[in-house]
Design a protein around this motif. Structure first.
Motif, PDB file in Angstrom:
ATOM      1  N   THR A   1      31.104   2.412 -31.247  1.00  0.00           N
ATOM      2  CA  THR A   1      30.428   3.702 -31.396  1.00  0.00           C
ATOM      3  C   THR A   1      29.917   3.634 -32.829  1.00  0.00           C
ATOM      4  OG1 THR A   1      30.764   6.090 -31.652  1.00  0.00           O
ATOM      5  CG2 THR A   1      32.718   4.745 -31.907  1.00  0.00           C
TER       6      THR A   1
ATOM      7  N   GLN B   1      35.331  11.205 -16.803  1.00  0.00           N
ATOM      8  CA  GLN B   1      34.769  11.847 -18.001  1.00  0.00           C
ATOM      9  C   GLN B   1      33.340  11.354 -18.161  1.00  0.00           C
ATOM     10  OE1 GLN B   1      36.958  11.728 -21.874  1.00  0.00           O
ATOM     11  NE2 GLN B   1      35.142  10.652 -22.596  1.00  0.00           N
TER      12      GLN B   1
ATOM     13  N   GLU C   1      37.712  -2.992 -23.207  1.00  0.00           N
ATOM     14  CA  GLU C   1      38.579  -2.145 -22.374  1.00  0.00           C
ATOM     15  C   GLU C   1      39.647  -3.014 -21.719  1.00  0.00           C
ATOM     16  OE1 GLU C   1      38.504   1.083 -21.903  1.00  0.00           O
ATOM     17  OE2 GLU C   1      36.532   1.729 -22.615  1.00  0.00           O
TER      18      GLU C   1
ATOM     19  N   SER D   1      27.001   8.065 -21.459  1.00  0.00           N
ATOM     20  CA  SER D   1      26.914   6.626 -21.210  1.00  0.00           C
ATOM     21  C   SER D   1      26.411   6.333 -19.797  1.00  0.00           C
ATOM     22  CB  SER D   1      28.285   5.988 -21.379  1.00  0.00           C
ATOM     23  OG  SER D   1      29.063   6.227 -20.227  1.00  0.00           O
TER      24      SER D   1
ATOM     25  N   GLU E   1      29.772   5.907 -35.671  1.00  0.00           N
ATOM     26  CA  GLU E   1      30.120   6.724 -36.841  1.00  0.00           C
ATOM     27  C   GLU E   1      30.138   5.900 -38.120  1.00  0.00           C
ATOM     28  OE1 GLU E   1      31.510   6.925 -33.965  1.00  0.00           O
ATOM     29  OE2 GLU E   1      31.198   9.011 -33.428  1.00  0.00           O
TER      30      GLU E   1
ATOM     31  N   THR F   1      31.105  13.784 -23.832  1.00  0.00           N
ATOM     32  CA  THR F   1      32.012  14.445 -24.768  1.00  0.00           C
ATOM     33  C   THR F   1      31.245  14.963 -25.978  1.00  0.00           C
ATOM     34  OG1 THR F   1      32.562  12.162 -25.393  1.00  0.00           O
ATOM     35  CG2 THR F   1      34.269  13.415 -24.298  1.00  0.00           C
TER      36      THR F   1
HETATM   37  C1  P5A Z   1      30.361  10.600 -29.364  1.00  0.00           C
HETATM   38  C2  P5A Z   1      29.126   9.766 -29.497  1.00  0.00           C
HETATM   39  C3  P5A Z   1      32.111   8.881 -28.862  1.00  0.00           C
HETATM   40  O1  P5A Z   1      32.077   7.678 -28.914  1.00  0.00           O
HETATM   41  N1  P5A Z   1      30.782   8.911 -30.877  1.00  0.00           N
HETATM   42  C4  P5A Z   1      29.345   8.947 -30.704  1.00  0.00           C
HETATM   43  C5  P5A Z   1      31.449   9.741 -29.925  1.00  0.00           C
HETATM   44  N2  P5A Z   1      32.729   9.566 -27.891  1.00  0.00           N
HETATM   45  S1  P5A Z   1      33.472   8.864 -26.637  1.00  0.00           S
HETATM   46  O2  P5A Z   1      34.082   9.920 -25.903  1.00  0.00           O
HETATM   47  O3  P5A Z   1      34.343   7.839 -27.102  1.00  0.00           O
HETATM   48  O4  P5A Z   1      32.369   8.192 -25.786  1.00  0.00           O
HETATM   49  C6  P5A Z   1      31.268   8.946 -25.300  1.00  0.00           C
HETATM   50  C7  P5A Z   1      31.166   8.834 -23.805  1.00  0.00           C
HETATM   51  O5  P5A Z   1      30.999   7.478 -23.435  1.00  0.00           O
HETATM   52  C8  P5A Z   1      31.577   7.246 -22.159  1.00  0.00           C
HETATM   53  N3  P5A Z   1      32.397   6.026 -22.226  1.00  0.00           N
HETATM   54  C9  P5A Z   1      32.239   4.943 -21.433  1.00  0.00           C
HETATM   55  N4  P5A Z   1      31.385   4.699 -20.419  1.00  0.00           N
HETATM   56  C10 P5A Z   1      31.456   3.517 -19.792  1.00  0.00           C
HETATM   57  N5  P5A Z   1      32.343   2.551 -20.114  1.00  0.00           N
HETATM   58  C11 P5A Z   1      33.224   2.746 -21.117  1.00  0.00           C
HETATM   59  N6  P5A Z   1      34.076   1.768 -21.448  1.00  0.00           N
HETATM   60  C12 P5A Z   1      33.200   3.997 -21.819  1.00  0.00           C
HETATM   61  N7  P5A Z   1      33.909   4.529 -22.851  1.00  0.00           N
HETATM   62  C13 P5A Z   1      33.416   5.754 -23.076  1.00  0.00           C
HETATM   63  C14 P5A Z   1      32.351   8.489 -21.777  1.00  0.00           C
HETATM   64  O6  P5A Z   1      31.608   9.226 -20.840  1.00  0.00           O
HETATM   65  C15 P5A Z   1      32.441   9.254 -23.075  1.00  0.00           C
HETATM   66  O7  P5A Z   1      32.457  10.629 -22.869  1.00  0.00           O
END
Ligand code: P5A
Ligand code: ZN
Length: 468
Positions: free
Chosen positions: A101, A216, A134, A253, A103, A219
């Protein structure tokens, strides 16, 4: 649908959306049809974001020293980071992280950009790929190691109130986006132990999948001043004093595409909302030998008329049985099919078949009104798809009052359970373990009575479910 996982996997292949055979676990290939759905979805989202954000693009590699700066944040991601350690044959002096991500890629730069209150607010977004190693079971689009479609927004504000306001704005934008796609959701405030690492609090969107587990899908985080302190994002206020900035970030995502597929699909395959469908209308000419010219003259003209009006239309002239064509386009989720045969042309009508409910209609053909007629049907399909998925989410959300009901409901029916909760971390984690569920989060509500788990006075309405 009996087995959602299997159905989901098959549909990606059969509808030619993705190829999951790429030889790296958790990474797949977007095929042209899938890519178009992704593209139209992003266009919709970016149009909403563009109203008040600007688009940027930051590098994919993050120096270890920056990633490590925010202790809680890095702790949350340390097990998921991919590292670049070599350039060619040489070891790098400092290893570089593939962004999980952004930040820690963005905020050192924000620190350079923000000087005075005049520089605020900053509201930017980018659509990039991010990488997360993951360890839970990976699934295409749902849990991937390369998130190919990571749309992340980041904002910086002078006051806490403004940041708080921005969280609401982020939620409103995502609501509008999911509503446009007809994806149902429940919004809740994640519990302390499940909030975004480094944030003050996290608001999350969860959708119920056909198998009853929740996913989810988005977010929105209030970051408070934690990152501003770590990365020294300070501004001079009107009185000439230095203050730390208040920040938010929110993200979506590939899961949006997963939930789009899951929310509307059925045994026959995909059902796409017109707004993201690669083809909104497919015309199938019913050709008999001696009448071929009459039919094709008509359907060519119809195709042109609809295209000119901006309706994504194709005509399937292949020399195969019509039944095979119907089957394929239904599987691919094309919202509307038009059939035209010699008899229809004689009668001055055409036949439309809706993918959402299978309804077949004979429509009087009028050159001047046909595009509007078709557009109206497409709009109605959009509406009906949304209504159906909202209905599903609502019907699968149960309020319960006793521990026995929690257990029974979750195991029998799946979906989301709401109940009274004390709000204590210990009690929450105990519930998660005892019932093998996750606490999604809390919603603001007047609650009376006691916690369903420990019997203490209830403070919140809590949402729980099995999750992906
Ligand atoms: C918000 C944007 C963040 O990373 N930083 C910038 C903050 N939030 S989060 O919740 O960790 O991730 C945002 C959304 O990404 C989706 N997500 C994924 N989708 C597919 N595969 C993954 N491994 C995965 N991990 C997170 C989720 O929908 C999450 O809400
Ligand atoms: Zn309790």
């Amino acid at each position: 649908m009996k087995n959602f996982s299997e159905w989901f996997h098959n549909i990606l292949e059969e509808a030619e959306l993705m190829d999951a055979r790429y030889p790296v676990k958790g990474m797949s290939v977007w095929l042209p049809r899938g890519f178009k759905i992704r593209k139209y979805s992003l266009q919709l989202l970016e149009k909403l974001l563009d109203k008040e954000h600007e688009e940027t693009l930051f590098p994919m590699l993050i120096p270890e020293s920056e990633l490590a700066k925010e202790a809680i944040h890095v702790k949350g991601f340390e097990e998921e980071v991919y590292w670049v350690t070599k350039g060619g044959l040489r070891e790098l002096n400092e290893q570089l992280a593939l962004r999980p991500t952004s930040e820690t890629a963005m905020y050192p730069m924000f620190s350079l950009w923000v000087r005075s209150h005049m520089d605020l607010p900053i509201k930017v977004y980018q659509t990039v790929n991010t990488f997360r190693y993951e360890t839970k079971h990976t699934r295409p689009l749902i849990r991937v190691r390369e998130i190919t479609t990571f749309n992340e927004s980041h904002t910086v504000h002078a006051t806490e109130e403004e940041a708080e306001q921005q969280v609401q704005t982020g939620i409103e934008i995502y609501k509008e986006f999911f509503d446009a796609l007809g994806i149902a959701y429940s919004i809740s405030k994640r519990p302390e132990w499940d909030k975004f690492p480094g944030s003050k609090y996290t608001m999350a969107f969860d959708t119920i999948m056909p198998d009853g587990k929740t996913l989810q899908i988005g977010t929105v985080h209030n970051l408070g001043t934690t990152f501003a302190k770590t990365f020294n994002i300070q501004f001079e206020n009107e009185e000439g004093e230095h203050e730390y900035a208040h920040q938010t970030c929110y993200g979506l995502s590939d899961r949006v595409i997963a939930s789009l597929i899951a929310a509307h699909g059925d045994e026959k395959g995909l059902k796409l909302p017109p707004v993201v469908a690669p083809e909104q209308v497919v015309i199938v000419p019913i050709i008999f030998k001696e009448k071929e010219d009459i039919v094709l003259n008509f359907t060519d003209k119809l195709e042109q008329t609809l295209k000119t009006a901006g309706i994504r239309t194709i005509q399937d002239k292949r020399d195969i049985r019509p039944g095979k064509k119907y089957y394929e386009w239904e599987q691919r989720g094309v919202p509307l099919r038009i059939e035209v045969g010699p008899r229809d042309i004689e009668n001055g009508s055409i036949v439309t078949i809706r993918r959402d409910n299978g309804n077949k209609e004979f429509i009087d053909y009028d050159e001047n009104t046909i595009t509007q007629t078709i557009q109206n049907i497409l709009d109605d399909i959009t509406k009906e798809l949304k209504t159906a998925s909202n209905k599903f989410q609502k019907e699968k959300t149960y309020h319960v009052e006793t521990p026995e009901q929690v257990k029974k409901t979750i195991n029998k029916k799946g979906g989301i359970i709401t109940c009274n909760w004390c709000g204590n971390t210990e009690c929450g984690k105990d519930m998660e373990e005892k019932y093998d569920i996750d606490i999604l989060g809390t919603q603001e509500a007047q609650v009376e009575g006691n916690c369903v788990n420990c019997g203490e006075k209830a403070q919140h309405k809590v949402l729980i479910s099995k999750t992906y």
